[in-house]
Design a protein around this motif. Structure first.
Motif, PDB file in Angstrom:
ATOM      1  N   PHE A  90      50.542  50.996  43.392  1.00 22.35           N
ATOM      2  CA  PHE A  90      51.580  50.145  43.872  1.00 22.35           C
ATOM      3  C   PHE A  90      52.743  50.208  43.073  1.00 22.35           C
ATOM      4  CE2 PHE A  90      54.019  45.983  44.168  1.00 22.35           C
ATOM      5  CZ  PHE A  90      53.706  45.731  45.506  1.00 22.35           C
ATOM      6  N   ARG A  91      53.989  50.443  43.606  1.00 24.19           N
ATOM      7  CA  ARG A  91      55.242  50.873  42.906  1.00 24.19           C
ATOM      8  C   ARG A  91      56.261  49.627  42.911  1.00 24.19           C
ATOM      9  NH1 ARG A  91      54.082  55.878  45.837  1.00 24.19           N
ATOM     10  NH2 ARG A  91      53.983  57.833  44.075  1.00 24.19           N
ATOM     11  N   VAL A  92      56.898  49.747  41.934  1.00 19.02           N
ATOM     12  CA  VAL A  92      58.095  48.626  41.840  1.00 19.02           C
ATOM     13  C   VAL A  92      59.295  49.345  41.208  1.00 19.02           C
ATOM     14  CG1 VAL A  92      58.888  46.556  40.604  1.00 19.02           C
ATOM     15  CG2 VAL A  92      56.377  46.852  41.546  1.00 19.02           C
ATOM     16  N   VAL A  93      60.173  49.273  42.215  1.00 15.13           N
ATOM     17  CA  VAL A  93      61.824  49.837  41.652  1.00 15.13           C
ATOM     18  C   VAL A  93      62.871  48.882  41.489  1.00 15.13           C
ATOM     19  CG1 VAL A  93      63.420  51.739  42.182  1.00 15.13           C
ATOM     20  CG2 VAL A  93      61.102  52.111  42.717  1.00 15.13           C
ATOM     21  N   ILE A  94      63.342  48.774  40.400  1.00 14.07           N
ATOM     22  CA  ILE A  94      64.351  47.801  40.409  1.00 14.07           C
ATOM     23  C   ILE A  94      65.427  48.261  39.518  1.00 14.07           C
ATOM     24  CG2 ILE A  94      64.830  45.474  38.860  1.00 14.07           C
ATOM     25  CD1 ILE A  94      62.092  45.041  38.691  1.00 14.07           C
ATOM     26  N   PRO A  95      66.707  48.280  40.030  1.00 12.63           N
ATOM     27  CA  PRO A  95      68.042  48.677  39.534  1.00 12.63           C
ATOM     28  C   PRO A  95      68.665  47.694  38.567  1.00 12.63           C
ATOM     29  CG  PRO A  95      68.386  47.591  41.663  1.00 12.63           C
ATOM     30  CD  PRO A  95      66.910  47.431  41.533  1.00 12.63           C
ATOM     31  N   VAL A  96      68.997  48.366  37.274  1.00 13.86           N
ATOM     32  CA  VAL A  96      69.680  47.483  36.388  1.00 13.86           C
ATOM     33  C   VAL A  96      71.123  48.237  35.893  1.00 13.86           C
ATOM     34  CG1 VAL A  96      67.420  46.641  35.505  1.00 13.86           C
ATOM     35  CG2 VAL A  96      68.079  49.035  34.674  1.00 13.86           C
ATOM     36  N   TRP A  97      71.618  47.654  34.982  1.00 13.30           N
ATOM     37  CA  TRP A  97      72.877  48.380  34.432  1.00 13.30           C
ATOM     38  C   TRP A  97      72.649  49.102  33.092  1.00 13.30           C
ATOM     39  CZ3 TRP A  97      76.646  49.311  37.665  1.00 13.30           C
ATOM     40  CH2 TRP A  97      76.981  48.580  38.736  1.00 13.30           C
TER      41      TRP A  97
END
Length: 529
Positions: free
Chosen positions: A153-160
């Motif tokens: 199971f994959r989780v991708v979160i964009p951040v600065w």
């Protein structure tokens, strides 16, 4: 050199005939070839093995092998060629390259790293890594890519950024998406996780250890310069970047805002988690439902100590930090948020209703006395100036406004101009509507509003004028009358009165020294023209 099929045909022909020449005639080759393969089979040698022929470079093989072993297979063939040429080798560089390649292959044989397949267990490992995301408004983003080892199971979160509070928020969000806490979290040796290595032992960052204790897991790091120990998260980063970062391959357009990138990441996760994985042949979202039974329960509140200091959001949608007011989304009014500085930026974090910690605002550092405000944080403002539609409050106002839109425009403009006795003039307009049609009065009121005529007799004057204009026939100018200047003054040009002219109306008594051209015109003084 014969191939395996040809060698088998030669041997079968010999077994059938028992003669070298007869077998050679059947197989279509020389009888000496038949004899050689038969003797090799009798000696127990592989018939397809070629006999080694003596080469000029064979005398230098020990030196070549020594150089390859000393360099651990890294030495270049041109360097080896220079060495053996200095020792007396007279062959070409191509021979040296081929021999060095054979020596390197023999050196690597038996020295390959042997990988034992990783048999993962449900609820045991979570891996995460970072990848460069797309640029938004000229600023670089980063992708948090997490991977649950058993269910894929994959989780991708964009951040600065990749600061410790951001890691904590991303870890909390990931754990709440998967619905539990695994026993171990594996990642790379960044300063936010590993401060240093002492005797090849990783020294953990004390703050990340506190975060791990809060969630009931253990932070582990991979072996330095060994990407194989966390290949799952490496593959997750590669797949996410190939799909989310705009390139000429995926033809994805640039992102207009950070919210657009967040939506694209959620869509990517939903898509890859809902399709069968290549290894398991099952959907990760289905395997996650089974793995949740082996995960530890999540704490209700996230680890907020790393998010900064707490602030209460005022009713004007702002918080105060170091004497400067910064805006936050209006939905957070009268709630608690956390604020911290990262360089010249203030980062505000809030905890959602489901317990997820998210970044809600990011501002440049401001100066005391000057609020730092983002208009998107406030609800849409009511434009009271645009809503200037009169609304009747009594019967007299209603009767006036019923005349039409011209009456409403007249009232608005008359009020703005400070007109006196507006009520009496409105009653006069209603009375005139009984003598004239309401449409005519409304038209006159509209004309008065446009021209700014709000005096006592202006409305009646406009009505009379409009009535005369309606009864009178239209006046059109005829062709016999024109304001264009005529050409009658040119009628006598060139005829001359009382003076004899020659040709062009010039007098006869001109001086003899007159030039041939006057005013740019040639003159014929002889009278021919």
């Amino acid at each position: 050199m014969k191939n395996s099929r040809e060698i088998m045909e030669i041997l079968e022909a010999y077994d059938l005939t028992g003669s070298y020449r007869a077998a050679a005639e059947l197989a279509g080759c020389d009888h000496h070839t038949v004899a050689r393969y038969v003797k090799m089979r009798a000696a127990g040698q592989a018939p397809e093995q070629r006999r080694h022929r003596e080469r000029a470079i064979d005398a230098y093989l020990p030196k070549i092998e020594e150089l390859v072993v000393r360099s651990r297979g890294k030495i270049r063939a041109d360097v080896v060629h220079q060495r053996i040429v200095a020792m007396g080798f007279a062959g070409g560089e191509r021979t040296t390259r081929r021999t060095v390649a054979e020596a390197k292959a023999q050196y690597r044989l038996g020295r390959h790293r042997v990988y034992r397949p990783w048999t993962v267990e449900p609820g045991l490992w979570l891996q995460f890594d970072w990848g460069w995301g797309p640029r938004i408004g000229g600023r670089q983003t980063t992708l948090w890519c997490a991977w649950l080892a058993w269910s894929r199971f994959r989780v991708v979160i964009p951040v600065w950024d990749k600061t410790l509070p951001t890691i904590t928020a991303c870890l909390d969000s990931t754990l709440r998406r998967i619905g539990g806490v695994p026993a171990y979290v594996l990642t790379d040796n960044e300063k936010t996780v590993t401060i240093e290595h002492v005797a090849q032992i990783a020294v953990r960052n004390a703050e990340i250890v506190e975060v791990a204790k809060h969630y009931g897991t253990t932070i582990r790091t991979c072996v330095p310069a060994d990407p194989e120990s966390k290949g799952g998260s490496e593959a997750t980063v590669r797949i996410a970047k190939a799909d989310l970062v705009p390139t000429e391959v995926n033809l994805r357009g640039e992102y207009s805002s950070f919210a657009t990138l967040e939506a694209a990441c959620r869509e990517f996760c939903a898509r890859v988690n809902d399709r069968p994985h290549r290894e398991t042949r099952r959907k990760p979202v289905e395997l996650l439902a089974e793995e949740r039974q082996r995960l530890h329960p999540l704490p209700r509140a996230p680890f907020t100590a790393a998010f900064g200091t707490t602030r209460r959001v005022n009713w004007n949608c702002t918080i105060s930090v170091d004497g400067v007011r910064y805006s936050v989304p209006h939905r957070l009014v009268d709630t608690r948020v956390w604020a911290r500085f990262h360089g010249d930026e203030l980062i505000v974090t809030a905890v959602e209703a489901d317990g997820t910690a998210v970044e809600v605002a990011r501002h440049q550092r401001g100066n005391p006395g000057t609020p730092v405000v983002d208009d998107d944080h406030f609800p849409p403002r009511e434009n009271k100036d645009a809503d200037r539609t009169p609304k009747a409050t009594n019967a007299a106002e209603a009767a006036f406004l019923m005349l039409g839109p011209g009456a409403a425009s007249w009232l608005v403009e008359a009020a703005a101009a400070g007109t006196r006795r507006i009520g009496a003039k409105m009653a006069e307009a209603v009375a005139l509507a009984k003598l004239h049609s309401p449409a005519a009065v409304d038209r006159a009121l509209g004309t008065a509003a446009i021209t700014g005529r709000f005096a006592d007799a202006d409305l009646l004057s406009i009505l009379d004028y409009q009535a005369r204009q309606a009864d009178a026939a239209p006046t059109r100018a005829g062709e016999g009358h024109s304001l264009q200047p005529g050409t009658s003054a040119w009628a006598a040009f060139g005829t001359g009165t009382g003076t004899t002219t020659s040709g062009a109306g010039l007098p006869d008594d001109l001086p003899d020294d007159l030039p041939d051209d006057v005013g740019g015109h040639d003159l014929d003084l002889d009278g021919d023209r």
